[in-house]
Design a protein around this motif. Structure first.
Motif, PDB file in Angstrom:
ATOM      1  N   UNK A 280       0.826  -1.207   0.000  1.00 30.24           N
ATOM      2  CA  UNK A 280       0.000   0.000   0.000  1.00 30.24           C
ATOM      3  C   UNK A 280       0.862   1.258   0.000  1.00 30.24           C
ATOM      4  N   UNK A 281       2.079   1.151   0.527  1.00 33.36           N
ATOM      5  CA  UNK A 281       3.009   2.277   0.507  1.00 33.36           C
ATOM      6  C   UNK A 281       3.643   2.431  -0.871  1.00 33.36           C
ATOM      7  N   UNK A 282       4.146   1.312  -1.413  1.00 27.92           N
ATOM      8  CA  UNK A 282       4.990   1.371  -2.602  1.00 27.92           C
ATOM      9  C   UNK A 282       4.297   0.976  -3.901  1.00 27.92           C
ATOM     10  N   UNK A 283       3.292   0.084  -3.833  1.00 27.04           N
ATOM     11  CA  UNK A 283       2.640  -0.396  -5.047  1.00 27.04           C
ATOM     12  C   UNK A 283       3.129  -1.751  -5.512  1.00 27.04           C
ATOM     13  N   UNK A 284       3.971  -2.419  -4.735  1.00 31.04           N
ATOM     14  CA  UNK A 284       4.447  -3.739  -5.140  1.00 31.04           C
ATOM     15  C   UNK A 284       4.995  -4.481  -3.919  1.00 31.04           C
ATOM     16  N   UNK A 285       5.203  -5.807  -4.088  1.00 24.09           N
ATOM     17  CA  UNK A 285       5.972  -6.567  -3.114  1.00 24.09           C
ATOM     18  C   UNK A 285       5.207  -7.483  -2.190  1.00 24.09           C
ATOM     19  N   UNK A 286       3.884  -7.343  -2.062  1.00 17.72           N
ATOM     20  CA  UNK A 286       3.191  -8.082  -1.003  1.00 17.72           C
ATOM     21  C   UNK A 286       3.264  -9.596  -1.199  1.00 17.72           C
ATOM     22  N   UNK A 287       3.027 -10.071  -2.422  1.00 15.10           N
ATOM     23  CA  UNK A 287       2.948 -11.516  -2.630  1.00 15.10           C
ATOM     24  C   UNK A 287       4.298 -12.190  -2.470  1.00 15.10           C
ATOM     25  N   UNK A 288       5.330 -11.649  -3.113  1.00 14.50           N
ATOM     26  CA  UNK A 288       6.630 -12.317  -3.068  1.00 14.50           C
ATOM     27  C   UNK A 288       7.232 -12.259  -1.671  1.00 14.50           C
ATOM     28  N   UNK A 289       6.911 -11.229  -0.898  1.00 14.87           N
ATOM     29  CA  UNK A 289       7.417 -11.143   0.468  1.00 14.87           C
ATOM     30  C   UNK A 289       6.651 -12.073   1.407  1.00 14.87           C
ATOM     31  N   UNK A 290       5.345 -12.207   1.191  1.00 12.52           N
ATOM     32  CA  UNK A 290       4.531 -13.036   2.079  1.00 12.52           C
ATOM     33  C   UNK A 290       4.629 -14.520   1.755  1.00 12.52           C
ATOM     34  N   UNK A 291       4.929 -14.835   0.495  1.00 13.75           N
ATOM     35  CA  UNK A 291       4.835 -16.217   0.021  1.00 13.75           C
ATOM     36  C   UNK A 291       5.645 -17.223   0.839  1.00 13.75           C
ATOM     37  N   UNK A 292       6.932 -16.986   1.134  1.00 15.82           N
ATOM     38  CA  UNK A 292       7.689 -18.005   1.882  1.00 15.82           C
ATOM     39  C   UNK A 292       7.090 -18.304   3.251  1.00 15.82           C
ATOM     40  N   UNK A 293       6.597 -17.269   3.940  1.00 18.45           N
ATOM     41  CA  UNK A 293       6.038 -17.466   5.274  1.00 18.45           C
ATOM     42  C   UNK A 293       4.683 -18.175   5.212  1.00 18.45           C
TER      43      UNK A 293
END
Length: 258
Positions: free
Chosen positions: A21-34
């Motif tokens: 929500x801050x940057x516009x990218x990154x949520x899925x690839x960051x959350x996926x391993x966890x």
């Protein structure tokens, strides 16, 4: 999900979706391993894809006026050109090796930008007009390089469905305004994830446990959006650029170890 697993997945969703929500990218690839470690790949991936689609769609609807449609269509065009080559590469080469090489490239590129932005914060923005001497040629060479980056992003997306980091590298140069950067990328993710969700629906991926798990994560998603929106509007363009490449650097590391 047990209460503990539910809470851990929810906390991961809140943090990673606040970052997007801050940057516009990154949520899925960051959350996926966890998330996939906690609930498995077949459950985690559809839940995260749906939540990412909802977040991106929210940004598109509420920040429509910030979308740079010219750059959006440029991105879609060159990414689309690269997609079939990525699909062929996935069949011909070791996908694990290619993904590790991609992660290393992202780490090197983002790491350099983090170093440059933190050690030379007052350096003139690279998006400013070039000096008159050789300016046209320099801009042309830069554009060609950025288009090749998008083409490579399309190849990566065709191979691994994770070409976003290369698109972000392109957008960081061509969309210097933080609002336009976020809204334009979210329109891209909305478009790509709509295709993905339609495929999920057609193939029967959305079982009752996945639908209930997605519904259970909606409060965490809403909290992440609220926090991310507050932070996005408070940071200036210089700090926003630093946050972009810090998140991109983290993305590279997560891709390397996932």
């Amino acid at each position: 999900m047990s209460p503990l697993v539910f809470a851990l997945v929810g906390l991961t969703v809140l943090i990673t979706h606040a970052l997007e929500a801050i940057t516009g990218f990154g949520c899925t690839v960051l959350a996926l391993p966890f998330v996939t470690t906690l609930v498995g790949v077949k459950t985690g991936v559809p839940i995260l894809a749906t939540l990412a689609w909802i977040l991106a769609l929210y940004i598109v609807i509420t920040k429509w006026k910030f979308i740079n449609f010219k750059e959006f269509f440029v991105i879609v065009f060159f990414v689309g050109l690269g997609l079939p080559f990525g699909i062929m590469a996935f069949k011909s080469f070791d996908p694990r090796l290619l993904k590790k090489l991609l992660a290393l490239f992202i780490i090197a590129s983002a790491g350099w930008q983090v170093y440059r932005r933190f050690t030379r914060p007052n350096q003139e923005n690279e998006n400013c007009p070039a000096a008159p001497e050789g300016a046209l040629g320099k801009r042309l060479r830069s554009r060609i390089t950025y288009y090749l980056l998008l083409f490579a992003g399309g190849m990566v997306h065709g191979a691994f469905a994770s070409g976003g980091p290369l698109v972000v590298l392109y957008a960081s140069k061509t969309l210097p305004d933080k609002g336009s950067f976020r809204a334009t990328l979210c329109l891209l993710w909305t478009t790509l994830n709509t295709v993905l969700l339609i495929n999920y629906i057609r193939s029967g991926v959305f079982t009752a446990p996945i639908l209930s798990g997605t519904a259970g994560m909606l409060p965490f998603l809403a909290a992440g959006i609220f926090i991310g929106e507050k932070i996005h509007h408070k940071v200036d363009e210089i700090l926003f650029g630093k946050i972009i490449f810090l998140v991109l650097l983290a993305t590279g590391f997560f891709m390397l170890i996932a």
